[in-house]
Motif scaffolding. Sequence first.
Motif, PDB file in Angstrom:
ATOM      1  N   ILE A  74       0.835  -1.203   0.000  1.00 34.16           N
ATOM      2  CA  ILE A  74       0.000   0.000   0.000  1.00 34.16           C
ATOM      3  C   ILE A  74       0.872   1.256   0.000  1.00 34.16           C
ATOM      4  CG2 ILE A  74      -1.864   1.177   1.249  1.00 34.16           C
ATOM      5  CD1 ILE A  74      -2.447  -1.724   0.172  1.00 34.16           C
ATOM      6  N   GLN A  75       1.789   1.337   0.959  1.00 32.21           N
ATOM      7  CA  GLN A  75       2.675   2.504   1.001  1.00 32.21           C
ATOM      8  C   GLN A  75       3.713   2.428  -0.124  1.00 32.21           C
ATOM      9  OE1 GLN A  75       1.552   4.782   2.734  1.00 32.21           O
ATOM     10  NE2 GLN A  75       0.192   3.560   4.058  1.00 32.21           N
ATOM     11  N   GLY A  76       3.889   1.239  -0.702  1.00 32.04           N
ATOM     12  CA  GLY A  76       4.758   1.089  -1.864  1.00 32.04           C
ATOM     13  C   GLY A  76       4.108   1.761  -3.062  1.00 32.04           C
ATOM     14  N   ASP A  77       3.167   1.057  -3.704  1.00 30.63           N
ATOM     15  CA  ASP A  77       2.556   1.661  -4.883  1.00 30.63           C
ATOM     16  C   ASP A  77       1.051   1.543  -4.920  1.00 30.63           C
ATOM     17  OD1 ASP A  77       4.067   3.325  -6.574  1.00 30.63           O
ATOM     18  OD2 ASP A  77       5.427   1.655  -6.929  1.00 30.63           O
ATOM     19  N   GLY A  78       0.423   1.623  -3.742  1.00 28.24           N
ATOM     20  CA  GLY A  78      -1.037   1.624  -3.689  1.00 28.24           C
ATOM     21  C   GLY A  78      -1.578   2.864  -4.359  1.00 28.24           C
ATOM     22  N   MET A  79      -1.409   3.998  -3.730  1.00 32.50           N
ATOM     23  CA  MET A  79      -2.007   5.235  -4.241  1.00 32.50           C
ATOM     24  C   MET A  79      -1.093   5.950  -5.248  1.00 32.50           C
ATOM     25  SD  MET A  79      -4.824   6.864  -4.080  1.00 32.50           S
ATOM     26  CE  MET A  79      -5.779   6.112  -2.769  1.00 32.50           C
TER      27      MET A  79
ATOM     28  N   LYS B 197      -2.527  -6.588  -8.344  1.00 30.45           N
ATOM     29  CA  LYS B 197      -1.833  -5.340  -8.655  1.00 30.45           C
ATOM     30  C   LYS B 197      -2.714  -4.353  -9.409  1.00 30.45           C
ATOM     31  CE  LYS B 197       2.672  -4.720 -10.230  1.00 30.45           C
ATOM     32  NZ  LYS B 197       3.924  -5.157 -10.890  1.00 30.45           N
ATOM     33  N   ALA B 198      -3.515  -4.893 -10.296  1.00 33.86           N
ATOM     34  CA  ALA B 198      -4.353  -4.000 -11.118  1.00 33.86           C
ATOM     35  C   ALA B 198      -5.341  -3.234 -10.241  1.00 33.86           C
ATOM     36  CB  ALA B 198      -5.083  -4.800 -12.187  1.00 33.86           C
ATOM     37  N   ALA B 199      -5.871  -3.900  -9.217  1.00 38.89           N
ATOM     38  CA  ALA B 199      -6.825  -3.225  -8.333  1.00 38.89           C
ATOM     39  C   ALA B 199      -6.124  -2.119  -7.547  1.00 38.89           C
ATOM     40  CB  ALA B 199      -7.459  -4.232  -7.375  1.00 38.89           C
ATOM     41  N   LEU B 200      -4.898  -2.382  -7.135  1.00 40.35           N
ATOM     42  CA  LEU B 200      -4.169  -1.384  -6.348  1.00 40.35           C
ATOM     43  C   LEU B 200      -3.669  -0.242  -7.213  1.00 40.35           C
ATOM     44  CD1 LEU B 200      -1.892  -3.462  -3.937  1.00 40.35           C
ATOM     45  CD2 LEU B 200      -3.902  -2.099  -3.348  1.00 40.35           C
ATOM     46  N   GLN B 201      -3.071  -0.591  -8.350  1.00 42.36           N
ATOM     47  CA  GLN B 201      -2.301   0.403  -9.104  1.00 42.36           C
ATOM     48  C   GLN B 201      -3.085   1.037 -10.242  1.00 42.36           C
ATOM     49  OE1 GLN B 201       1.539  -1.270 -10.022  1.00 42.36           O
ATOM     50  NE2 GLN B 201       1.934  -1.786  -7.886  1.00 42.36           N
ATOM     51  N   ARG B 202      -4.179   0.403 -10.640  1.00 41.70           N
ATOM     52  CA  ARG B 202      -5.107   0.952 -11.617  1.00 41.70           C
ATOM     53  C   ARG B 202      -4.455   1.448 -12.921  1.00 41.70           C
ATOM     54  NH1 ARG B 202     -10.158   2.257  -9.620  1.00 41.70           N
ATOM     55  NH2 ARG B 202     -10.491   2.729 -11.814  1.00 41.70           N
TER      56      ARG B 202
ATOM     57  N   ALA C 243      10.784  16.825 -13.945  1.00 43.68           N
ATOM     58  CA  ALA C 243      10.327  16.727 -12.562  1.00 43.68           C
ATOM     59  C   ALA C 243      10.478  15.279 -12.091  1.00 43.68           C
ATOM     60  CB  ALA C 243       8.871  17.157 -12.441  1.00 43.68           C
ATOM     61  N   LEU C 244      10.894  15.155 -10.851  1.00 42.84           N
ATOM     62  CA  LEU C 244      11.194  13.835 -10.293  1.00 42.84           C
ATOM     63  C   LEU C 244      10.521  13.754  -8.923  1.00 42.84           C
ATOM     64  CD1 LEU C 244      13.170  11.494 -10.994  1.00 42.84           C
ATOM     65  CD2 LEU C 244      14.933  12.748  -9.766  1.00 42.84           C
ATOM     66  N   ILE C 245       9.746  12.713  -8.700  1.00 42.50           N
ATOM     67  CA  ILE C 245       9.123  12.538  -7.379  1.00 42.50           C
ATOM     68  C   ILE C 245       9.672  11.248  -6.785  1.00 42.50           C
ATOM     69  CG2 ILE C 245       6.971  12.168  -6.099  1.00 42.50           C
ATOM     70  CD1 ILE C 245       6.739  14.044  -9.249  1.00 42.50           C
ATOM     71  N   VAL C 246      10.456  11.404  -5.738  1.00 45.24           N
ATOM     72  CA  VAL C 246      11.166  10.264  -5.153  1.00 45.24           C
ATOM     73  C   VAL C 246      10.478   9.852  -3.855  1.00 45.24           C
ATOM     74  CG1 VAL C 246      13.379   9.438  -4.271  1.00 45.24           C
ATOM     75  CG2 VAL C 246      13.344  11.209  -6.043  1.00 45.24           C
ATOM     76  N   TYR C 247      10.204   8.565  -3.716  1.00 48.51           N
ATOM     77  CA  TYR C 247       9.682   8.044  -2.444  1.00 48.51           C
ATOM     78  C   TYR C 247      10.217   6.636  -2.251  1.00 48.51           C
ATOM     79  CZ  TYR C 247       6.280   6.168  -5.808  1.00 48.51           C
ATOM     80  OH  TYR C 247       5.711   5.559  -6.893  1.00 48.51           O
ATOM     81  N   ASN C 248      10.398   6.206  -1.015  1.00 52.17           N
ATOM     82  CA  ASN C 248      10.882   4.846  -0.695  1.00 52.17           C
ATOM     83  C   ASN C 248      12.223   4.529  -1.342  1.00 52.17           C
ATOM     84  OD1 ASN C 248       8.349   4.625   0.487  1.00 52.17           O
ATOM     85  ND2 ASN C 248       7.495   3.411  -1.172  1.00 52.17           N
TER      86      ASN C 248
END
Length: 696
Positions: free
Chosen positions: A129-134, A356-361, A396-401
Amino acid sequence: MNPTSSPLSDATPSQVLGACPHDCPDTCSMLTTVAGGIAIKVQGNPAHPHTDGALCTKVSRYTERTYHPERLLHPLKRVGPKGAGQFERVSWDDALQDIAAKLGAIASRGPDAAQAILPYSYAGTMGLIQGDGMSARFFHKLGASLLERTICAAAGGEGLTQTLGGKVGMRVEFFAEAKLILIWGSNSIASNLHFWRYAQVAKRNGAKLVCIDPRRSETADKCHEHIALLPGTDGALALALMHELITNDWLDHDYLAQHTLGWDLLRSRALQWSPERAALVCGISVEQIRSLARDYGACVASREPAAIRMNYGLQRVHGGGNAVRLIASLPALIGAWRHRAGGVLLSSSGMFPVNKAALQRPDLLAGKTPRTINMSTIGDDLLRPASAEFGPAIEALIVYNSNPVAVAPESAKVVQGFARDDLFTVVLEHFQTDTADYADYLLPATTQLEHWDVHSSYGHTDALLNRPAITPLGEAKPNTQIFRELAQHMGYTEPCFADDDPALCRMAYGDAVDFDELLDKGFATLKLAQAPFAQGNFPTPSGQCEFFSDRLAAQGLDGLPDHVANHEAFNSSATYPLAMISPPARNFLNSSFVNVKSLRDIEGEPLLEMHATDAAARGLHSGEVVRVFNQRGVYRCKVAISQRARPGVVNGLGVWWRKLGLDGTNVNQVTSQNLTDLGHGPTFYDCLVQVGKDAP
Ligand SMILES: Nc1nc2c(c(=O)[nH]1)N[C@H]1C(S)=C(S)[C@@H](COP(=O)(O)OP(=O)(O)OC[C@H]3O[C@@H](n4cnc5c(=O)[nH]c(N)nc54)[C@H](O)[C@@H]3O)O[C@H]1N2
Ligand SMILES: Nc1nc2c(c(=O)[nH]1)N[C@H]1C(S)=C(S)[C@@H](COP(=O)(O)OP(=O)(O)OC[C@H]3O[C@@H](n4cnc5c(=O)[nH]c(N)nc54)[C@H](O)[C@@H]3O)O[C@H]1N2
Ligand SMILES: [Mo]
């Protein structure tokens, strides 16, 4: 005390069920003791068989990390030059409004313009979830570039998939019953401790343990034999083992005939690899190869189980994918898969039914087909101008985890890219890492004790749930919440951007895992066969163990695995005559925990291990500062003359934070952006250097 379901803020201590989020095969079940709203202790869950009540040294210090005085607690905006790490506090609303405006302006330039925006993330948390949920939903809707997440396991993953059909293999608990265990490219005591417990049970029951690793690791110390081959020569060793199995007829002919594809072809190739030929390539003795083949081959007649625990250490070289294909082929030759304690395990992650499809859409892409950027070449890609081939320059670069400035190869290029004044960078972090120093906006994220998540594992076959134990510190927010709010600021109205974290947790497995069991126990064991490939049934297109891969042949590649030499193959008379590997430090987790003082105190300082002969040839002494260099750069650190290093190979341990190194650099100053044979992975351990005295 009964583990409970919700964080309590009263003074009675309670225990909250969680999961260790770190990038490690063990994915432990954790219990956090909370009193007065404060997490006072984390421990391993005794009810979870793989964790068995024990956490590693690092994660036992999780409260020290969570309540660290340097935790980021407020959104920050850059005020100094890029990379100087000077920030001022801003409100969440101002930060998100400005970020949304900047991303919106890029995206509004044309139909594919959002490709100039790149998400960059890896496994700082392994949570689904905190990986690539939203976040994935957000970037799909935006139409940003896609990221190929190759930095760790791409070559090995592809090698397994081409041979066995996926990231599948033995169940870890059955290693306890094996009679021979090859620990191949893995320092299990440091990086897969809960597997090592099963290996020790086997050892006590008479199993032989063999460690195959250029470095004499803590694990090699505790095995019966250690084969210290040159880095990147595992494929040659595997072929020579096959050669011996064939010439001595230590084969399970029935298994080969029924459950494999391409045996005749592989057989002819292996017969070209005599132990004499391989010994030269691997830098080991012929007898070591013969003896290993005898032990492995003996399991055919004795019908005793032989098991292989590979880890990703052996696939960070040019031929990593082919090496994994060859090693993953070995169990079929001797019919080891017939036993539940026989076969091979590199990763179990493909056995989890993640939706994965449900989470990552990906449907939010709505017909857009953005380009894909390989995270392992971020240095070069940040410096690439717009072109017809590449598309727009990254703006633009958005870095997380992830902490790319420390962990990505060829740091000089990575740093130069991050330092671009015309690059807009947002970093979601717990701490002001090397990467955070380059942020335009630095946003405080919650830790595992503060948010919900659901986990799979790449070393066992239990799904886990993590409940928040405490409320978020300061103004920190979960990654999911940050992307949810960013979506709002962008004006995205799809209902999926309103899904809350518990709802996302339920979606991760859908009906495939009993969510009530997860809520109740914190873990749920997948229902899997004990010996999955005893009767074949590999998840390959043919259902066989594919020695020959039609899929690879169709791509114009060799359908049959072979030894593929390093890009920078060891040669004692070359300009850079030492092979450098840089395996993980036991008390860090990649670059995480480097800032936890009690752990840094155990590791001491960045070190280069070197064999006495190589040190003597250079007049070097333990404890002196040396220059480690090649065409890509110079890295200064202390040298340790050590029996852990074999002649010709130096070990630069751990991914230190650059800013804690001598000149603000770490070992990736000298690693290259060359890629692996399969999977486009990085080649951290395929790196030639010279080492010399430090300039006076
Ligand atoms: N304590 C701790 N645990 C960790 C990590 C950490 O940083 N610290 N990292 C985590 C991560 S990200 C991962 S991917 C996993 C797996 O992590 P890996 O990075 O695979 O870690 P190790 O198990 O240490 O295996 C690396 C071993 O491979 C050896 N090696 C290097 N080159 C070669 C080669 O060419 N051939 C062979 N046979 N061996 C080679 C190294 O000397 C080292 O002992 O572990 C995780 N666990
Ligand atoms: N030379 C060399 N380089 C290597 C390796 C090597 O062996 N040698 N190993 C490679 C391997 S195997 C890997 S996997 C990569 C690992 O590279 P990364 O995935 O970048 O791993 P870390 O260095 O641990 O950095 C993860 C960051 O994520 C942050 N983080 C953790 N949880 C959260 C969260 O919930 N939210 C947010 N926003 N941030 C969070 C942590 O604070 C940390 O700074 O490095 C690679 N680099
Ligand atoms: Mo990794």
